[in-house]
Design an enzyme around this catalytic site. Structure first.
Site, PDB file in Angstrom:
ATOM      1  N   ALA A  38     -11.944 -23.122 -26.811  1.00 40.03           N
ATOM      2  CA  ALA A  38     -11.164 -23.774 -27.875  1.00 40.03           C
ATOM      3  C   ALA A  38     -11.300 -23.019 -29.186  1.00 40.03           C
ATOM      4  CB  ALA A  38     -11.605 -25.223 -28.039  1.00 40.03           C
ATOM      5  N   ASP A  41      -9.295 -19.812 -29.004  1.00 43.13           N
ATOM      6  CA  ASP A  41      -7.870 -20.093 -29.204  1.00 43.13           C
ATOM      7  C   ASP A  41      -7.564 -20.363 -30.670  1.00 43.13           C
ATOM      8  OD1 ASP A  41      -7.574 -21.912 -26.046  1.00 43.13           O
ATOM      9  OD2 ASP A  41      -7.491 -19.761 -26.494  1.00 43.13           O
ATOM     10  N   LEU A  87     -10.954   7.603  -1.070  1.00 38.34           N
ATOM     11  CA  LEU A  87     -12.283   7.793  -0.504  1.00 38.34           C
ATOM     12  C   LEU A  87     -12.213   7.815   1.021  1.00 38.34           C
ATOM     13  CD1 LEU A  87     -14.419   5.323  -2.666  1.00 38.34           C
ATOM     14  CD2 LEU A  87     -14.403   7.813  -2.823  1.00 38.34           C
ATOM     15  N   GLU A 117     -22.088   0.622  -5.593  1.00 37.43           N
ATOM     16  CA  GLU A 117     -21.339  -0.459  -6.232  1.00 37.43           C
ATOM     17  C   GLU A 117     -20.447  -1.147  -5.205  1.00 37.43           C
ATOM     18  OE1 GLU A 117     -17.651   1.757  -8.277  1.00 37.43           O
ATOM     19  OE2 GLU A 117     -19.584   2.753  -8.578  1.00 37.43           O
ATOM     20  N   ASP A 121     -11.418  -5.275  -4.212  1.00 40.02           N
ATOM     21  CA  ASP A 121     -10.149  -5.364  -3.493  1.00 40.02           C
ATOM     22  C   ASP A 121      -9.049  -5.670  -4.495  1.00 40.02           C
ATOM     23  OD1 ASP A 121      -8.925  -7.251  -0.605  1.00 40.02           O
ATOM     24  OD2 ASP A 121      -8.459  -5.261  -1.365  1.00 40.02           O
ATOM     25  N   ARG A 140      -2.470   4.444  -9.732  1.00 35.47           N
ATOM     26  CA  ARG A 140      -2.864   5.638  -8.980  1.00 35.47           C
ATOM     27  C   ARG A 140      -1.640   6.402  -8.486  1.00 35.47           C
ATOM     28  NH1 ARG A 140      -7.316   6.620  -5.563  1.00 35.47           N
ATOM     29  NH2 ARG A 140      -7.831   4.407  -5.412  1.00 35.47           N
ATOM     30  N   GLU A 177     -10.610  -0.700 -11.580  1.00 35.35           N
ATOM     31  CA  GLU A 177      -9.854  -1.578 -10.687  1.00 35.35           C
ATOM     32  C   GLU A 177      -9.434  -2.836 -11.421  1.00 35.35           C
ATOM     33  OE1 GLU A 177      -9.050  -1.786  -6.254  1.00 35.35           O
ATOM     34  OE2 GLU A 177      -9.909  -0.245  -7.564  1.00 35.35           O
ATOM     35  N   TYR A 227     -12.784  -3.896 -13.876  1.00 32.48           N
ATOM     36  CA  TYR A 227     -14.088  -3.221 -13.890  1.00 32.48           C
ATOM     37  C   TYR A 227     -13.853  -1.718 -13.870  1.00 32.48           C
ATOM     38  CZ  TYR A 227     -17.034  -7.350 -12.965  1.00 32.48           C
ATOM     39  OH  TYR A 227     -17.701  -8.546 -13.046  1.00 32.48           O
ATOM     40  N   LYS A 318     -17.124   0.231   4.714  1.00 35.66           N
ATOM     41  CA  LYS A 318     -16.330  -0.990   4.840  1.00 35.66           C
ATOM     42  C   LYS A 318     -17.096  -2.054   5.636  1.00 35.66           C
ATOM     43  CE  LYS A 318     -12.531  -0.888   3.507  1.00 35.66           C
ATOM     44  NZ  LYS A 318     -11.299  -0.245   3.959  1.00 35.66           N
ATOM     45  N   CYS A 412      11.836   4.686  28.559  1.00 36.45           N
ATOM     46  CA  CYS A 412      11.810   4.354  27.134  1.00 36.45           C
ATOM     47  C   CYS A 412      12.586   3.062  26.907  1.00 36.45           C
ATOM     48  CB  CYS A 412      12.429   5.483  26.323  1.00 36.45           C
ATOM     49  SG  CYS A 412      12.601   5.109  24.561  1.00 36.45           S
ATOM     50  N   CYS A 415      15.935   4.212  24.572  1.00 39.85           N
ATOM     51  CA  CYS A 415      17.000   5.104  25.061  1.00 39.85           C
ATOM     52  C   CYS A 415      17.076   5.173  26.576  1.00 39.85           C
ATOM     53  CB  CYS A 415      16.821   6.508  24.484  1.00 39.85           C
ATOM     54  SG  CYS A 415      15.387   7.396  25.134  1.00 39.85           S
ATOM     55  N   CYS A 430       8.234   9.025  25.330  1.00 36.81           N
ATOM     56  CA  CYS A 430       9.623   9.152  25.748  1.00 36.81           C
ATOM     57  C   CYS A 430       9.915  10.631  25.967  1.00 36.81           C
ATOM     58  CB  CYS A 430      10.531   8.568  24.671  1.00 36.81           C
ATOM     59  SG  CYS A 430      12.284   8.910  24.910  1.00 36.81           S
ATOM     60  N   CYS A 437      17.080   9.750  21.093  1.00 38.40           N
ATOM     61  CA  CYS A 437      16.350   8.471  21.065  1.00 38.40           C
ATOM     62  C   CYS A 437      16.414   7.893  19.658  1.00 38.40           C
ATOM     63  CB  CYS A 437      14.901   8.667  21.489  1.00 38.40           C
ATOM     64  SG  CYS A 437      13.947   7.123  21.520  1.00 38.40           S
TER      65      CYS A 437
END
Length: 706
Positions: A38, A41, A87, A117, A121, A140, A177, A227, A318, A412, A415, A430, A437
């Site tokens: 508050a 603001d 990366l 670190e 995401d 990027r 990010e 960050y 990951k 295939c 085709c 194929c 195709c």
């Protein structure tokens, strides 16, 4: 006696700006709010009123300007002075062990030290500060060129518009990010639902979509955070020798850095950090999909160097992908650019890692047999690397009694040609090529028009799919005896006319049940833009064209190598297997792929058709000995006036030079354009030869004309 000090309007405005900037710093950097929302603001309202009353003290970097300006309608391209690299990924402890082993062996280190670190995401961005003031922000993009989203980034309170301190760098390019915290995401969606507005799919999409709003006022309504995690171009500042110390320095400048940043020693230290962060992943206020390991010493980073588009001194570890159970409602077979048939499971929709998954790859015939996936099965679905959905396995206890094993087709599905399977290969293909195709042609066109290939803007997936299936071409060159037909090759793109594209639009509308308004003249701007983009691509570089042709296993790097050592398409068409295998970095498998491709009559006809349609095949000097700059390592930095850095790099590579992203003792010379930063300073420090743009032009002219 008390003497009251009365501030002038200018002093009052500066005081309020400082209070608000300090409040942002304590909230976003120190995580220690100093005033209630508050009060923040109230100060903001007071500042806005004073600035409105005294426009002579306006400042674009005032905290009051974060509300966003007028919509721009476009995002201008921004060339990164230092590329924003991606990366490499590690998915297991063995991958991490290999990463550490490569560093130990290369640097002769027993226990390398790392800065570690969380891997956020969100969306990677670059922030440029000049003498402490925020002047430009960009995405990027493709790593070399991003989009100018400065107006949108100014609305994010976590990003300081002015850095703290007195001795600030002349140029500071901060990499980081933009992301959306979980609580902010949930609160935004609740408010959107109450207003009847669309909700955001997940925090990552919310962050990425927010920065691509053409109206900054829309971005200002999104609860975005930021960050910092690295640097690009820097001048006028002695960057700390350790990456972890550099991050701490950024924090003192007022830039927020993840509080989970730490140091780790050796493989055991990395895995311990991975386990610790993984254990608190769900409790973190933001989404992460792994952790990032970076060699801490900058000189060691430079010694490790880079491979392709990634540093060899950093890797993303990951987390195991999140998994869910669902039902297989069908199995389709897709045909790719090289004719490979890939089974794909059609799934009962299920949310996996925040995304609704309806399809998942089954990879190939061997995998579908090994997993024994059948229609009607209950399966475990995983987003591999949190991106690509795949079927992990079948829950056999829930298998219906009447299921039948799935058999890959013998022809295939598009085709109808027989399928073939190379010896010791898991993939079946194929037997037709793109000319016969439509599925292969569609994927080949997508590849051909891609940004890293011929870069035909406006030729999207839906347009390509319709061009391959709808009979919209009515040109004399067809000579088929029919009134019209669909696109049949890449070369046909260069024969398109405005009438062809308008006919395509008419067929699309008729198929979709759209009745044109006879009172309105149809717009042709989209068609004009597409024709202009196609025409522009006629003058692409030869390495891009070689890559665009879609020869199996010929990527961008191999295409450049072929150009350097063969010099022309005609030399490529005339090279036998022995000549191809003699080219560095072209092994026997790739050499055979190229030889097989050039031996096919339809591919030679494609080259002839492209030439006849006006596509240039620029030639370079074939360099049997590697070229006049063979063995030279060159670094490009700053902005060039006469050509882009990509073009300059391509011409140097054609002469045998190797282009590097960092300056080290192994660098032969540096090409420095305008606003060259830390790379120029490093070159001068090491006594490495520096060429300006005039020197580069003289060098190219001397060798290219030799």
């Amino acid at each position: 006696m008390v003497i009251a000090y009365i501030m002038t309007p200018e002093q009052h405005i500066k005081s309020l700006r400082a209070q608000l900037a300090d409040a942002n710093y304590r909230y976003y950097v120190l995580d220690a709010p100093s005033i209630p929302d508050a009060e923040y603001d109230r100060l903001m309202r007071e500042l806005s009123a004073l600035e409105a009353a005294h426009p002579e003290f306006a400042d674009a970097n005032s905290p009051s300007q974060r509300v966003g300006g007028e919509a721009s309608g476009t995002f201008a391209p921004v060339q990164h002075d230092v590329p924003m690299l991606s990366l490499g990924n590690a998915f297991s402890a063995e991958d991490v062990a290999d990463f550490v082993r490569r560093i130990r062996d290369t640097l002769s280190l027993e226990q390398p030290e790392f800065s570690v670190e969380p891997k956020l995401d969100g969306l990677a961005i670059s922030l440029r500060y000049e003498h402490g003031r925020f002047v430009r922000g960009a995405t990027r993009g493709d790593g070399s060129t991003g989009e100018d989203v400065t107006a949108n980034l100014r609305t994010i309170r976590a990003i300081p518009l002015e850095l703290r301190g007195t001795h600030l760098p002349a140029v500071l390019d901060v990499r980081g990010e933009v992301f959306m915290k979980k609580a902010d995401f949930d609160a935004y969606n609740e408010q959107a639902l109450s207003r009847g507005d669309p909700t955001l799919a997940n925090p990552r999409n919310g962050a990425a979509g927010s920065l691509r709003q053409k109206d900054p006022r829309m971005t200002a309504q999104r609860p975005l955070s930021f960050y910092a995690y690295g640097l690009g171009a820097v001048s006028g500042w002695a960057v700390p020798e350790r990456h972890s110390d550099m991050l701490q320095a950024l924090r003192t400048f007022g830039l927020p850095v993840s509080p989970e940043v730490d140091r780790a020693v050796g493989e055991d230290g990395l895995l311990a950090y991975f386990s610790r962060i993984g254990g608190k992943r769900e409790k973190l206020p933001y989404d992460i999909d792994g952790v990032v390991y970076k060699l801490d010493q900058r000189d060691q980073q430079e010694q490790m160097g880079y491979v392709s588009r990634a540093p060899r001194w950093a890797i993303a570890h990951k987390f195991p992908a999140l998994e869910e159970m669902t039902t297989v409602e069908g199995i389709d077979v897709q045909v790719g650019r090289t004719g490979a048939l890939t089974p794909v499971a059609r799934l009962k929709p299920v949310r996996v890692a925040g995304v609704t998954v309806t399809n998942a790859t089954l990879h190939n015939e061997n995998e579908i047999r090994r997993k024994d996936v059948r229609i009607g099965d209950t399966v475990i679905v995983r987003r591999a690397g949190d991106v690509i959905p795949e079927v992990v396995g079948v829950v056999l206890e829930q298998r219906p009694a009447d299921t039948q094993p799935f058999l890959m087709p013998e022809t295939c599905p598009v085709c109808g040609a027989p399928v073939v399977r190379e010896a010791e290969q898991a993939v079946i293909r194929c037997s037709n090529g793109p000319a016969a195709c439509p599925a292969q042609l569609r994927e080949a066109l997508r590849h051909f028009a891609g940004r890293r290939a011929m870069d035909i803007e406006g030729l999207g997936d839906e347009t390509i799919a319709d061009m391959v299936t709808l009979p919209f071409l009515r040109l004399p060159f067809l000579q088929t005896g029919t009134n019209a037909q669909a696109l049949r090759s890449m070369a046909d793109l260069y024969r398109l006319t405005l009438d062809d594209l308008l006919e395509l639009k008419r067929l699309q509308d008729a198929r979709d049940g759209i009745v044109p308004d006879p009172r309105k003249k149809p717009t042709t701007r989209w068609a004009d833009n597409l024709l202009a983009a196609i025409d522009k691509s006629r003058n692409s570089s030869l390495p891009r064209l070689l890559y665009a042709l879609g020869i199996r296993d010929v990527g961008e790097s191999t295409a450049k190598t072929l150009y350097q050592h063969l010099g022309s398409v005609d030399n490529l068409l005339g090279a036998d297997l022995d000549r191809l295998q003699a080219i560095p970095d072209v092994g026997p498998v790739v050499a055979k792929r190229i030889a097989d491709w050039t031996a096919q009559a339809e591919n030679r006809q494609l080259i002839a058709d492209l030439r006849a349609a006006g596509v240039r095949f620029p030639e370079g000097q074939a360099s049997a000995g590697g070229g006049p700059l063979s063995g030279k390592t060159v670094v490009l930095t700053g902005s060039l006036q006469g050509f882009t850095r990509d073009d300059a790099g391509a011409r140097l590579e054609a002469l045998g030079a190797k282009i590097s992203g960092s300056v080290s003792k192994k660098t032969s010379f540096v090409v420095a354009g305008a606003e060259a930063g830390s790379k120029l300073a490093k070159a001068e420090e090491l006594g490495i030869q520096v060429l300006d743009e005039a020197g580069l032009i003289a060098l190219l002219n001397a060798h290219e004309s030799a």
